[in-house]
Design an enzyme around this catalytic site. Sequence first.
Site, PDB file in Angstrom:
ATOM      1  N   LYS A  17     -12.295  -1.678   7.674  1.00 18.39           N
ATOM      2  CA  LYS A  17     -11.598  -2.608   8.551  1.00 18.39           C
ATOM      3  C   LYS A  17     -12.017  -2.380  10.003  1.00 18.39           C
ATOM      4  O   LYS A  17     -12.600  -3.264  10.616  1.00 18.39           O
ATOM      5  CB  LYS A  17     -10.090  -2.480   8.350  1.00 18.39           C
ATOM      6  CG  LYS A  17      -9.691  -2.936   6.927  1.00 18.39           C
ATOM      7  CD  LYS A  17      -8.359  -2.407   6.463  1.00 18.39           C
ATOM      8  CE  LYS A  17      -8.197  -2.432   4.966  1.00 18.39           C
ATOM      9  NZ  LYS A  17      -8.064  -3.763   4.376  1.00 18.39           N
ATOM     10  N   ASP A  35      -1.512   6.731   6.599  1.00 22.09           N
ATOM     11  CA  ASP A  35      -2.588   5.858   6.111  1.00 22.09           C
ATOM     12  C   ASP A  35      -2.860   4.859   7.225  1.00 22.09           C
ATOM     13  O   ASP A  35      -2.095   3.927   7.457  1.00 22.09           O
ATOM     14  CB  ASP A  35      -2.150   5.134   4.827  1.00 22.09           C
ATOM     15  CG  ASP A  35      -3.209   4.127   4.352  1.00 22.09           C
ATOM     16  OD1 ASP A  35      -4.249   3.970   5.026  1.00 22.09           O
ATOM     17  OD2 ASP A  35      -2.981   3.498   3.305  1.00 22.09           O
ATOM     18  N   TRP A  45       0.835  -1.209   0.000  1.00 22.38           N
ATOM     19  CA  TRP A  45       0.000   0.000   0.000  1.00 22.38           C
ATOM     20  C   TRP A  45       0.864   1.251   0.000  1.00 22.38           C
ATOM     21  O   TRP A  45       0.510   2.247  -0.636  1.00 22.38           O
ATOM     22  CB  TRP A  45      -0.976  -0.030   1.175  1.00 22.38           C
ATOM     23  CG  TRP A  45      -1.940  -1.177   1.064  1.00 22.38           C
ATOM     24  CD1 TRP A  45      -1.963  -2.308   1.822  1.00 22.38           C
ATOM     25  CD2 TRP A  45      -2.992  -1.330   0.090  1.00 22.38           C
ATOM     26  NE1 TRP A  45      -2.965  -3.146   1.382  1.00 22.38           N
ATOM     27  CE2 TRP A  45      -3.615  -2.570   0.334  1.00 22.38           C
ATOM     28  CE3 TRP A  45      -3.460  -0.531  -0.951  1.00 22.38           C
ATOM     29  CZ2 TRP A  45      -4.687  -3.043  -0.428  1.00 22.38           C
ATOM     30  CZ3 TRP A  45      -4.528  -1.000  -1.717  1.00 22.38           C
ATOM     31  CH2 TRP A  45      -5.135  -2.241  -1.456  1.00 22.38           C
TER      32      TRP A  45
END
Lengths: 358, 358
Positions: B195, B171, B102
């Site tokens: 999540k 992030d 990511w």
Amino acid sequence: MNRALNFNAGPAALPAEVLIEAQKHLLNFNGTGMSVMELSHRSKPYEEVHDGAISKLRTLMNIPDDYEVLFLQGGASTQFSMVPMNLLKEGQTASYILSGAWSEKALKEAKKVGQTSILASSKESNYNSIPEFTLSDLSSDTAYLHITSNNTIFGTQWQSFPDSPVPLIGDMSSDILSKPIQVDQFGLIYAGAQKNLGPSGVTVVIIKKSLLERSTDALPTMLNYKTYADNNSLYNTPPTIAIYLLKLVLDWVENQGGVTAIEKINDQKAKLLYDAIDESEGFYNGHATLNSRSKMNVTFTLQSEEATKVFLQQAKEEGFVGLNGHRSVGGCRASIYNAVPLENVEKLAEFMKKFSQK
Amino acid sequence: MNRALNFNAGPAALPAEVLIEAQKHLLNFNGTGMSVMELSHRSKPYEEVHDGAISKLRTLMNIPDDYEVLFLQGGASTQFSMVPMNLLKEGQTASYILSGAWSEKALKEAKKVGQTSILASSKESNYNSIPEFTLSDLSSDTAYLHITSNNTIFGTQWQSFPDSPVPLIGDMSSDILSKPIQVDQFGLIYAGAQKNLGPSGVTVVIIKKSLLERSTDALPTMLNYKTYADNNSLYNTPPTIAIYLLKLVLDWVENQGGVTAIEKINDQKAKLLYDAIDESEGFYNGHATLNSRSKMNVTFTLQSEEATKVFLQQAKEEGFVGLNGHRSVGGCRASIYNAVPLENVEKLAEFMKKFSQK
């Protein structure tokens, strides 16, 4: 079940059947022991929802094979930027027909990206009609022609679409799936879901495959239509619950008999309200000119602001929701999207008649 | 109620209490006679949800007053572009610490926008740890420093955050709200909800107000943080159902005793699985180095691909869902976000022990 008489402009009424179905399976989707929201977007049960929504939309709208159906996020407002970012090249001009506030916003974003022009506008008559235009006025460097098929704020709607010599781009957020259309008249159609398709949070884009060649890799990945086309709209996690509800709405439309059947009911619904306006002998005044009237948003005023206030107050007391005109224009507005039941519109027409007779 | 043993990496398990609450009111929210999805986003009942979610997140994360809490769409992947588009100016460099796939994607999007540099990377060791770095290596033209606080694919997690001389961008998609953090160590925090916060379809951005000055009006309106800050994230229609569910998840976290209490349970859950790995005498091998282990995603391999296959197959038969490692790395992964119940993790640890003893 005590359901409101919901005439909201968007987010708007959803079919009760859809909500009941979603409610029933909210903790256990298809025997998985999980909510649809808890499924991996790369799992088979979710893929069935995702692919099922795409294929059902293809069937209902009769979308040709040379078009892609994409699911995005960010609403029509994000499409205002994505359309020119993907389709407008240097040396070209993007042409816009202005028929309301949303068209203006679309143009504003295109101006940030490149050269634009206005083919026609009905702004001078306070957007009470779809403007006249001449396609031969389009310059030879025109990248595309952008229209807003239905104008929620002013209550006007295109009655037919032109056979444009350049790709026609349609913001159909507020009338997609309300009547049969010929998709191949368009290069690209986009629609935020929250009026005729489902809840807010998912945006449908229908794009002619050949147009995907215009998108360059220099674009941000998430703003490139190719990303969605190449990955079946699964490059990153899609808004799974919104797509699931969209799928249920499409099932419902199919159960109603498809868009042809839906159109007949929509015609009936619109006629009830426009008749109430026209037969009121000037008590109610429709904002839109006769040949531009929207079958999705019926806009009207009363003779004074005071009368409007009383009307809205009494309507509220009778259980009608969402009849205030948009804050930018005032007056009244009844949004009668696919999911608004005929009987609720009958009740509203009845109320309007009674109120005007008092 | 037959709930699955859900260890999905995202979208992931939601608290059963949240789903039950949403289910109960799906057709009639707060006595309105409408689903929360059918409410106008400009109506009082929706505003209470919207503002309630913002204020609850402020309380739970102890967010200082000089930060804005914004709701966006498009997931973390869209933030990969928005962060540099808003915060990176010409003549400046955006610095990235690479700790997984990511981070790489975030860097890739920043490169499309401007000048970038890599302060540190653990790529050479297959991202099995959070890399070492020296803040004094940051050049004087650094616009910001970007990190990924938890790496879902590799199962590593930052254990503490640096006091960066430039705005730190985090992030936190996969560990936000899993433990107390000090928000003022960051210039901007972003997180896709799917999540720890709710369903997919809403992205939370927490941004220091002074950073908003960097966003120019030349940006597409929907990609400008100022648009969201100036309009309380109501410039256009927000994803109302996703924000409603986020609000319910925040209520649930509060009912658990807040993030401090949640962290204790998360610690227990992670210990159970790491103990099962460490006590297996090499039967299971954790991917992450000891001091980089994630408490959200426990990644491990077995001694052969064949053994992995059998493990995953038997786990599936026992009702465990989502234990396959990410398709890019293989092996196994158990995602144990806030909403995964302790007893499910106990069952998994028990299963791992039994399997290794056979």
